[in-house]
Design an enzyme around this catalytic site. Structure first.
Site, PDB file in Angstrom:
ATOM      1  N   ASP A 282       6.341  32.127 -19.144  1.00 35.24           N
ATOM      2  CA  ASP A 282       6.766  30.733 -19.194  1.00 35.24           C
ATOM      3  C   ASP A 282       8.210  30.678 -19.679  1.00 35.24           C
ATOM      4  O   ASP A 282       8.529  31.211 -20.745  1.00 35.24           O
ATOM      5  CB  ASP A 282       5.848  29.974 -20.161  1.00 35.24           C
ATOM      6  CG  ASP A 282       5.948  28.479 -19.988  1.00 35.24           C
ATOM      7  OD1 ASP A 282       6.435  28.021 -18.939  1.00 35.24           O
ATOM      8  OD2 ASP A 282       5.531  27.754 -20.912  1.00 35.24           O
TER       9      ASP A 282
ATOM     10  N   HIS B 263      15.070  19.338 -21.855  1.00 39.59           N
ATOM     11  CA  HIS B 263      13.831  19.604 -22.596  1.00 39.59           C
ATOM     12  C   HIS B 263      14.098  20.471 -23.830  1.00 39.59           C
ATOM     13  O   HIS B 263      13.599  20.184 -24.928  1.00 39.59           O
ATOM     14  CB  HIS B 263      12.799  20.283 -21.689  1.00 39.59           C
ATOM     15  CG  HIS B 263      11.583  20.748 -22.419  1.00 39.59           C
ATOM     16  ND1 HIS B 263      10.611  19.882 -22.886  1.00 39.59           N
ATOM     17  CD2 HIS B 263      11.173  21.994 -22.797  1.00 39.59           C
ATOM     18  CE1 HIS B 263       9.665  20.576 -23.496  1.00 39.59           C
ATOM     19  NE2 HIS B 263       9.978  21.858 -23.465  1.00 39.59           N
TER      20      HIS B 263
ATOM     21  N   GLU C  32       2.834  19.733 -20.250  1.00 45.15           N
ATOM     22  CA  GLU C  32       4.186  20.099 -19.840  1.00 45.15           C
ATOM     23  C   GLU C  32       4.211  20.184 -18.319  1.00 45.15           C
ATOM     24  O   GLU C  32       3.431  20.925 -17.719  1.00 45.15           O
ATOM     25  CB  GLU C  32       4.628  21.425 -20.465  1.00 45.15           C
ATOM     26  CG  GLU C  32       4.759  21.334 -21.983  1.00 45.15           C
ATOM     27  CD  GLU C  32       5.553  22.480 -22.607  1.00 45.15           C
ATOM     28  OE1 GLU C  32       5.533  23.588 -22.050  1.00 45.15           O
ATOM     29  OE2 GLU C  32       6.189  22.237 -23.652  1.00 45.15           O
TER      30      GLU C  32
ATOM     31  N   GLU D 220       5.621  21.522 -15.085  1.00 45.55           N
ATOM     32  CA  GLU D 220       6.414  22.703 -14.746  1.00 45.55           C
ATOM     33  C   GLU D 220       6.211  23.063 -13.280  1.00 45.55           C
ATOM     34  O   GLU D 220       5.237  22.660 -12.638  1.00 45.55           O
ATOM     35  CB  GLU D 220       5.991  23.902 -15.599  1.00 45.55           C
ATOM     36  CG  GLU D 220       5.978  23.604 -17.099  1.00 45.55           C
ATOM     37  CD  GLU D 220       5.983  24.850 -17.968  1.00 45.55           C
ATOM     38  OE1 GLU D 220       6.230  25.950 -17.433  1.00 45.55           O
ATOM     39  OE2 GLU D 220       5.746  24.699 -19.181  1.00 45.55           O
TER      40      GLU D 220
ATOM     41  N   ASP E 295       1.245  22.961 -18.303  1.00 44.83           N
ATOM     42  CA  ASP E 295       1.111  23.880 -19.432  1.00 44.83           C
ATOM     43  C   ASP E 295       0.692  23.075 -20.666  1.00 44.83           C
ATOM     44  O   ASP E 295       1.508  22.708 -21.508  1.00 44.83           O
ATOM     45  CB  ASP E 295       2.465  24.573 -19.652  1.00 44.83           C
ATOM     46  CG  ASP E 295       2.411  25.595 -20.765  1.00 44.83           C
ATOM     47  OD1 ASP E 295       1.328  26.156 -21.006  1.00 44.83           O
ATOM     48  OD2 ASP E 295       3.459  25.828 -21.400  1.00 44.83           O
TER      49      ASP E 295
ATOM     50  N   ARG F  37       0.727  20.569 -29.947  1.00 44.98           N
ATOM     51  CA  ARG F  37       1.998  20.616 -30.675  1.00 44.98           C
ATOM     52  C   ARG F  37       1.824  20.902 -32.152  1.00 44.98           C
ATOM     53  O   ARG F  37       2.707  21.493 -32.784  1.00 44.98           O
ATOM     54  CB  ARG F  37       2.749  19.292 -30.512  1.00 44.98           C
ATOM     55  CG  ARG F  37       3.069  18.926 -29.084  1.00 44.98           C
ATOM     56  CD  ARG F  37       3.960  19.933 -28.428  1.00 44.98           C
ATOM     57  NE  ARG F  37       4.251  19.562 -27.044  1.00 44.98           N
ATOM     58  CZ  ARG F  37       4.884  20.359 -26.185  1.00 44.98           C
ATOM     59  NH1 ARG F  37       5.277  21.575 -26.558  1.00 44.98           N
ATOM     60  NH2 ARG F  37       5.112  19.968 -24.962  1.00 44.98           N
TER      61      ARG F  37
ATOM     62  N   GLN G 299       1.148  24.595 -32.483  1.00 45.12           N
ATOM     63  CA  GLN G 299       2.376  25.306 -32.122  1.00 45.12           C
ATOM     64  C   GLN G 299       3.415  25.255 -33.249  1.00 45.12           C
ATOM     65  O   GLN G 299       4.044  26.271 -33.567  1.00 45.12           O
ATOM     66  CB  GLN G 299       2.941  24.668 -30.846  1.00 45.12           C
ATOM     67  CG  GLN G 299       4.192  25.319 -30.299  1.00 45.12           C
ATOM     68  CD  GLN G 299       4.751  24.562 -29.078  1.00 45.12           C
ATOM     69  OE1 GLN G 299       4.127  23.620 -28.573  1.00 45.12           O
ATOM     70  NE2 GLN G 299       5.915  24.972 -28.617  1.00 45.12           N
TER      71      GLN G 299
ATOM     72  N   LYS H 276      -0.666  27.147 -26.916  1.00 46.22           N
ATOM     73  CA  LYS H 276      -0.548  27.151 -25.459  1.00 46.22           C
ATOM     74  C   LYS H 276      -1.704  27.864 -24.766  1.00 46.22           C
ATOM     75  O   LYS H 276      -1.981  27.591 -23.593  1.00 46.22           O
ATOM     76  CB  LYS H 276       0.731  27.912 -25.058  1.00 46.22           C
ATOM     77  CG  LYS H 276       2.004  27.364 -25.657  1.00 46.22           C
ATOM     78  CD  LYS H 276       2.478  26.140 -24.904  1.00 46.22           C
ATOM     79  CE  LYS H 276       3.914  25.804 -25.243  1.00 46.22           C
ATOM     80  NZ  LYS H 276       4.427  24.784 -24.326  1.00 46.22           N
TER      81      LYS H 276
ATOM     82  N   THR I 181      -3.905  26.572 -18.997  1.00 47.93           N
ATOM     83  CA  THR I 181      -2.762  26.210 -18.172  1.00 47.93           C
ATOM     84  C   THR I 181      -3.321  25.912 -16.783  1.00 47.93           C
ATOM     85  O   THR I 181      -3.973  26.764 -16.192  1.00 47.93           O
ATOM     86  CB  THR I 181      -1.762  27.386 -18.084  1.00 47.93           C
ATOM     87  OG1 THR I 181      -1.394  27.782 -19.405  1.00 47.93           O
ATOM     88  CG2 THR I 181      -0.523  26.998 -17.292  1.00 47.93           C
TER      89      THR I 181
ATOM     90  N   GLU J 139       8.105  14.332 -25.821  1.00 44.49           N
ATOM     91  CA  GLU J 139       9.429  13.780 -25.542  1.00 44.49           C
ATOM     92  C   GLU J 139       9.329  12.295 -25.192  1.00 44.49           C
ATOM     93  O   GLU J 139      10.126  11.480 -25.662  1.00 44.49           O
ATOM     94  CB  GLU J 139      10.083  14.522 -24.375  1.00 44.49           C
ATOM     95  CG  GLU J 139      10.470  15.964 -24.680  1.00 44.49           C
ATOM     96  CD  GLU J 139      10.867  16.711 -23.420  1.00 44.49           C
ATOM     97  OE1 GLU J 139       9.967  17.306 -22.781  1.00 44.49           O
ATOM     98  OE2 GLU J 139      12.065  16.672 -23.057  1.00 44.49           O
TER      99      GLU J 139
END
Lengths: 400, 400
Positions: free
Chosen positions: B116, B123, B189, B191, B223, B227, B230, B243, B247, B347
């Site tokens: 990844d 970002h 996420e 991606e 993904d 948080r 993490q 994570k 996925t 975000e």
């Protein structure tokens, strides 16, 4: 103990019987069990006895065997013990004893996911001092969870594979911009690797107590590391190219069953850990030897590792991540308190500032042509030595 | 353009023809090509035409096809284009058109290694501000190399798989010690994922210019990220349990060949990059849509990504790391400059401090039962829309 002649000090006595994958001449790779200087070619022995599943030994990897699970692992071990101890089996087995010097050992299993932990307090403290000299060496999370990350499964290689010096970006602290070139700080990491056999279900954590249901055994791991690449790249997402070029593992997978009398209690964990990390708190009592160009330079002890392998598995799955047959997770560098027990050259040479003497030459990091061989063994309660064999590799020059 | 009836606005027109693996009732999984609301069941069509390698479509994964390499990919694409454009093929193909609504789509390929990246400047800057508010948001290495790390290949799941809320350790900044429990900051996420077909040799880097020889195509990637887990775990070795629980990827692999007219030049890279990262500097021109419980909440544009996919591959292999058939590498979260172009909820809600309204309810992070669907499409030079389909998942409650 066995009707097979064993050389003194063999790592592979009749209590060990590790499994691996060998190639003999042009024949198809298949599975053997090590005993002394020989291996037992298991497929024809099992086939002659018309054992269920004998075709499992006629495979280029251990994965199908590993997937069978603990009852089959135990039954296989009992069968192997009977083969080597019971004189009545001599006629059936002797024709299939192959000198280990006559074969090439291959990667013993296809690696699914590879996770690398960081479970030695001494190593994590040393690396913290070297990589982040201006802050506390152990980060706040370190004693609450076994810190780890995913490595590259596709570059786990068999012992004996040449290690091509990696190139990449590095930026000395005094430079403004990075440069590209071969790593100047190529290092080793002495680790123990745990091999998962029984898969788990996505969404369901594996408890600390289920460790032996899922993990079949162990291998020696040399997690080759390019410290200059690693130092520049590793924030904020962790090591990547500094590690991903190669990880070597030993060819013989030693079962947890063989090691069950060779464990020691875990060092005290303070502060206390969360409930999901409580339970089976023991370490295999393994001592490693690191030979650099033939000279013994370190003897890291596994017994001092802060986090147990059962805790590592419980942690890596506590979020519901599943494990698969062939998953490999490694302990992280094994470093003891004494200087001659450090499991990496960055620690032995203290960041390159205190060279060590190898065969009369000064060394900090690895030079082209250098060879590193790591061995390891456990001592069971009866005094029997359970050896892990060796993992070895030689540094080839960078590709220009 | 094609003799097959296509609904207006279909992502899967006659210029796209992505491949995927479907299951129809109790039949064995096999490979299809999407066209409009249908798929072509390729194995019987290829078999009737006695094509070389027709058995490759009678497989539960695309891996064997992917391993064939670029000339075979091109030949297959030309064959598919002829099937759908040439009225003469109607009789051969029509009996093997299956409504997509009648099948279950599976994971399209077995994932070897999963990497990844972190290639969006917007970002990386946003996350730097949120995770490390007291320092520069972009770390010094960020504009010199595409930062990345390895993820867990074994938990890459098919679109539609329920995502069980992960549990684990989290420590709010104000607490002294961590606690265990279900993630309270479960996120997505958006991606783009790149699917490797042709393997490379250990020790030999893949150059920027060899990108299209190794990468077959792309998938949508979500993904999923916890948080809170993490933020506590990620120093110093990077994201792990935050994570690794899941996925999700989309079922249809869209070839680079289909996207070749839908690219844009890379944004200017300043400072200049090292020579091994110079060369093919373009991005696929893909726009994503993020639907949260059916409501469109963001439209991230791939065109603004700082690092190109060819640079990512060159970087991940510059140390000699080999790639394998089935390797998946993802771009990292795609976020554009505008607020409604951000590719993660941390975000969009600015760390949870600015909730957004979804169907009249306030949301920051994901609640149990929430569903997220990401779609994406590129616009080719002739105006044809090349769709990637969708990747979707619903949050199931944590296991207690």
């Amino acid at each position: 103990m066995t009707w097979i002649d064993l050389p003194d000090g063999t790592p592979f006595g009749p209590d060990n019987l590790p499994l691996g994958v060998f190639r003999l001449g042009d024949e198809e790779p298949r599975i053997g069990a090590a005993i002394g200087d020989h291996l037992i070619d298991l497929a024809p022995v099992a086939s002659a006895q018309m054992l269920d599943g004998s075709q499992l030994f006629n495979q280029p990897t251990l994965n199908a065997f590993l997937a069978l699970g603990r009852p089959a692992w135990k039954a296989t071990r009992e069968w192997l013990i009977d083969l080597v101890r019971n004189e009545n089996n001599r006629d059936a087995v002797e024709p299939h004893l192959v000198p280990r010097s006559a074969v090439t050992m291959l990667l013993p299993f296809e690696v699914a996911d590879y996770v690398d932990f960081y479970a030695s307090e001494v190593h994590a403290t040393n690396l913290g001092r070297l990589f982040r000299p201006d802050s506390e060496p152990l980060l706040p999370n370190w004693k609450h969870l076994p810190v780890g990350y995913h490595g590259r499964a596709g570059t786990v290689v068999a012992s004996g594979t040449d290690i091509v010096r990696p190139s990449g970006q590095r930026k000395p602290p005094t430079a403004d911009t990075p440069t590209y070139g071969p790593s100047q700080r190529l290092d080793i990491e002495v680790e123990l690797g745990f091999v998962v056999g029984t898969p788990s279900k996505l969404g369901t954590p594996v408890s600390v107590d289920a460790f032996e249901d899922h993990v079949y055994g162990v291998v020696l791991v040399n997690d080759w590391s390019a410290r200059d690449l690693q130092a520049w790249e590793y924030v904020p997402l962790g090591p990547f190219l500094g590690k991903s070029f190669a990880t070597s593992i030993s060819p013989w997978v030693v079962s947890l069953e063989a090691l069950k009398d060779a464990t020691v209690p875990l060092p005290r964990q303070d502060p206390p850990v969360l409930p999901y990390l409580q339970g089976d708190l023991k370490n295999p009592d393994i001592t490693f030897e690191v030979h650099w160009n033939g000279q013994l330079v370190s003897t890291p002890p596994y017994s001092e590792m802060y986090w147990s392998p059962a805790q590592m598995l419980a942690h890596l799955s506590v979020n519901g991540a599943s494990v698969r047959t062939g998953d490999l997770y490694a302990s992280g560098t094994v470093s003891g308190n004494a200087k001659d027990q450090r499991g990496s050259f960055i620690e032995l040479s203290w960041g390159g500032r205190e060279p060590i003497t190898v065969n009369g030459e000064e060394r900090t990091f690895l030079q082209d042509g250098d060879e590193v061989t790591i061995t390891g063994w456990a001592t069971a309660s009866g005094g029997a030595r359970i050896g892990l064999g060796e993992v070895t590799g030689r540094i080839a020059p960078a590709v220009s």
